[in-house]
Design a protein around this motif. Structure first.
Motif, PDB file in Angstrom:
ATOM      1  N   GLY A  44       0.821  -1.199   0.000  1.00 15.58           N
ATOM      2  CA  GLY A  44       0.000   0.000   0.000  1.00 15.58           C
ATOM      3  C   GLY A  44       0.856   1.249   0.000  1.00 15.58           C
ATOM      4  O   GLY A  44       2.054   1.197  -0.267  1.00 15.58           O
ATOM      5  N   GLU A  45       0.222   2.350   0.329  1.00 16.60           N
ATOM      6  CA  GLU A  45       0.861   3.657   0.225  1.00 16.60           C
ATOM      7  C   GLU A  45       0.992   4.310   1.599  1.00 16.60           C
ATOM      8  O   GLU A  45       0.092   4.208   2.426  1.00 16.60           O
ATOM      9  N   ILE A  46       2.118   4.975   1.797  1.00 18.04           N
ATOM     10  CA  ILE A  46       2.329   5.793   2.988  1.00 18.04           C
ATOM     11  C   ILE A  46       2.241   7.243   2.524  1.00 18.04           C
ATOM     12  O   ILE A  46       2.946   7.642   1.596  1.00 18.04           O
ATOM     13  N   ASP A  47       1.385   8.027   3.168  1.00 15.78           N
ATOM     14  CA  ASP A  47       1.180   9.408   2.722  1.00 15.78           C
ATOM     15  C   ASP A  47       2.460  10.229   2.807  1.00 15.78           C
ATOM     16  O   ASP A  47       2.857  10.867   1.838  1.00 15.78           O
ATOM     17  N   LEU A  48       3.091  10.243   3.975  1.00 15.24           N
ATOM     18  CA  LEU A  48       4.331  11.004   4.166  1.00 15.24           C
ATOM     19  C   LEU A  48       5.311  10.187   4.994  1.00 15.24           C
ATOM     20  O   LEU A  48       4.910   9.490   5.930  1.00 15.24           O
ATOM     21  N   ILE A  49       6.579  10.313   4.652  1.00 13.25           N
ATOM     22  CA  ILE A  49       7.649   9.766   5.483  1.00 13.25           C
ATOM     23  C   ILE A  49       8.535  10.947   5.830  1.00 13.25           C
ATOM     24  O   ILE A  49       9.011  11.662   4.945  1.00 13.25           O
ATOM     25  N   ALA A  50       8.714  11.164   7.128  1.00 13.71           N
ATOM     26  CA  ALA A  50       9.487  12.316   7.592  1.00 13.71           C
ATOM     27  C   ALA A  50      10.555  11.848   8.572  1.00 13.71           C
ATOM     28  O   ALA A  50      10.436  10.779   9.178  1.00 13.71           O
ATOM     29  N   ARG A  51      11.578  12.671   8.717  1.00 16.46           N
ATOM     30  CA  ARG A  51      12.667  12.307   9.620  1.00 16.46           C
ATOM     31  C   ARG A  51      13.133  13.529  10.395  1.00 16.46           C
ATOM     32  O   ARG A  51      13.212  14.633   9.860  1.00 16.46           O
ATOM     33  N   ARG A  52      13.431  13.288  11.667  1.00 18.70           N
ATOM     34  CA  ARG A  52      14.063  14.296  12.520  1.00 18.70           C
ATOM     35  C   ARG A  52      15.089  13.550  13.351  1.00 18.70           C
ATOM     36  O   ARG A  52      14.733  12.731  14.195  1.00 18.70           O
ATOM     37  N   GLY A  53      16.356  13.806  13.066  1.00 15.18           N
ATOM     38  CA  GLY A  53      17.423  13.058  13.729  1.00 15.18           C
ATOM     39  C   GLY A  53      17.364  11.600  13.317  1.00 15.18           C
ATOM     40  O   GLY A  53      17.290  11.278  12.134  1.00 15.18           O
ATOM     41  N   ASP A  54      17.371  10.704  14.297  1.00 12.08           N
ATOM     42  CA  ASP A  54      17.300   9.269  14.019  1.00 12.08           C
ATOM     43  C   ASP A  54      15.870   8.728  14.094  1.00 12.08           C
ATOM     44  O   ASP A  54      15.660   7.518  14.098  1.00 12.08           O
ATOM     45  N   LEU A  55      14.899   9.616  14.168  1.00 14.00           N
ATOM     46  CA  LEU A  55      13.499   9.218  14.229  1.00 14.00           C
ATOM     47  C   LEU A  55      12.863   9.348  12.848  1.00 14.00           C
ATOM     48  O   LEU A  55      12.895  10.417  12.236  1.00 14.00           O
ATOM     49  N   VAL A  56      12.304   8.250  12.374  1.00 15.04           N
ATOM     50  CA  VAL A  56      11.559   8.254  11.115  1.00 15.04           C
ATOM     51  C   VAL A  56      10.082   8.138  11.470  1.00 15.04           C
ATOM     52  O   VAL A  56       9.688   7.281  12.263  1.00 15.04           O
ATOM     53  N   VAL A  57       9.289   9.022  10.892  1.00 18.58           N
ATOM     54  CA  VAL A  57       7.861   9.062  11.181  1.00 18.58           C
ATOM     55  C   VAL A  57       7.094   8.725   9.908  1.00 18.58           C
ATOM     56  O   VAL A  57       7.319   9.341   8.862  1.00 18.58           O
ATOM     57  N   PHE A  58       6.215   7.743  10.018  1.00 24.30           N
ATOM     58  CA  PHE A  58       5.339   7.358   8.919  1.00 24.30           C
ATOM     59  C   PHE A  58       3.983   7.988   9.214  1.00 24.30           C
ATOM     60  O   PHE A  58       3.385   7.719  10.259  1.00 24.30           O
ATOM     61  N   VAL A  59       3.543   8.839   8.312  1.00 25.01           N
ATOM     62  CA  VAL A  59       2.399   9.703   8.596  1.00 25.01           C
ATOM     63  C   VAL A  59       1.220   9.382   7.685  1.00 25.01           C
ATOM     64  O   VAL A  59       1.362   9.349   6.461  1.00 25.01           O
ATOM     65  N   GLU A  60       0.080   9.187   8.299  1.00 24.36           N
ATOM     66  CA  GLU A  60      -1.182   9.065   7.583  1.00 24.36           C
ATOM     67  C   GLU A  60      -1.879  10.418   7.684  1.00 24.36           C
ATOM     68  O   GLU A  60      -2.018  10.970   8.777  1.00 24.36           O
ATOM     69  N   VAL A  61      -2.280  10.970   6.559  1.00 25.31           N
ATOM     70  CA  VAL A  61      -2.930  12.277   6.525  1.00 25.31           C
ATOM     71  C   VAL A  61      -4.415  12.068   6.274  1.00 25.31           C
ATOM     72  O   VAL A  61      -4.800  11.349   5.350  1.00 25.31           O
ATOM     73  N   LYS A  62      -5.239  12.700   7.108  1.00 27.00           N
ATOM     74  CA  LYS A  62      -6.690  12.603   6.959  1.00 27.00           C
ATOM     75  C   LYS A  62      -7.302  13.993   6.975  1.00 27.00           C
ATOM     76  O   LYS A  62      -7.079  14.762   7.904  1.00 27.00           O
ATOM     77  N   ALA A  63      -8.053  14.313   5.943  1.00 26.82           N
ATOM     78  CA  ALA A  63      -8.788  15.577   5.878  1.00 26.82           C
ATOM     79  C   ALA A  63     -10.231  15.283   6.279  1.00 26.82           C
ATOM     80  O   ALA A  63     -10.955  14.591   5.560  1.00 26.82           O
ATOM     81  N   ARG A  64     -10.616  15.779   7.431  1.00 22.70           N
ATOM     82  CA  ARG A  64     -11.960  15.529   7.955  1.00 22.70           C
ATOM     83  C   ARG A  64     -12.472  16.789   8.644  1.00 22.70           C
ATOM     84  O   ARG A  64     -11.743  17.742   8.859  1.00 22.70           O
ATOM     85  N   ARG A  65     -13.736  16.754   9.043  1.00 21.02           N
ATOM     86  CA  ARG A  65     -14.338  17.913   9.706  1.00 21.02           C
ATOM     87  C   ARG A  65     -13.889  18.064  11.148  1.00 21.02           C
ATOM     88  O   ARG A  65     -13.896  19.157  11.698  1.00 21.02           O
ATOM     89  N   SER A  66     -13.520  16.960  11.800  1.00 24.91           N
ATOM     90  CA  SER A  66     -13.096  17.041  13.198  1.00 24.91           C
ATOM     91  C   SER A  66     -11.939  16.074  13.430  1.00 24.91           C
ATOM     92  O   SER A  66     -11.731  15.128  12.657  1.00 24.91           O
ATOM     93  N   LEU A  67     -11.227  16.312  14.514  1.00 22.71           N
ATOM     94  CA  LEU A  67     -10.116  15.434  14.873  1.00 22.71           C
ATOM     95  C   LEU A  67     -10.622  14.019  15.149  1.00 22.71           C
ATOM     96  O   LEU A  67      -9.995  13.037  14.750  1.00 22.71           O
TER      97      LEU A  67
END
Length: 125
Positions: A44-67
């Motif tokens: 499947g697909e990962i929306d965003l992969i980001a890194r800060r230092g040695d931490l890699v973050v796999f991010v799912e992005v959701k556009a919705r009306r509320s959290l």
């Protein structure tokens, strides 16, 4: 000749791109470097992969009306898919052994700055 996607499908696609762009901007302002957008694997697909230092973050992005709607939009099947795709991505990194990983979610809400939820998969049943 291939058929064009419906107008509603095109609108959803544009909304998804816009949401991912806003999410990436929010993460960059928090010090993350965006490594990949819409990374595709056989799982499947990962929306965003980001890194800060040695931490890699796999991010799912959701556009919705509320959290709450955004959090509920990520089902267990989506979690497993993202985790499997993340394992593949990580295994291809030269510095795999020293990287930590985390699964986050960014909720893109109307008329608000995106909300970054760290460890979005942790503790969900």
């Amino acid at each position: 000749m291939a058929e064009r996607p419906s107008a509603s499908r095109q609108k959803a696609y544009r909304r998804g791109h816009r949401g991912e762009w806003l999410a990436a901007a929010a993460l960059m302002l928090k010090g993350y470097r965006i490594l990949a957008r819409r990374h595709r694997t056989r799982f499947g697909e990962i929306d965003l992969i980001a890194r800060r230092g040695d931490l890699v973050v796999f991010v799912e992005v959701k556009a919705r009306r509320s959290l709450m709607e955004a959090m509920e939009a990520i089902g267990h099947e989506s979690e497993r898919r993202i985790e499997a795709a993340a394992d593949i991505w990580l295994s291809r990194q030269a510095d795999y052994g020293r990287l930590s990983m985390r699964f986050d979610m960014v909720a893109v809400l109307p008329w608000r700055w995106p909300v970054h939820v760290e460890n979005a998969f942790y503790g969900r049943n």
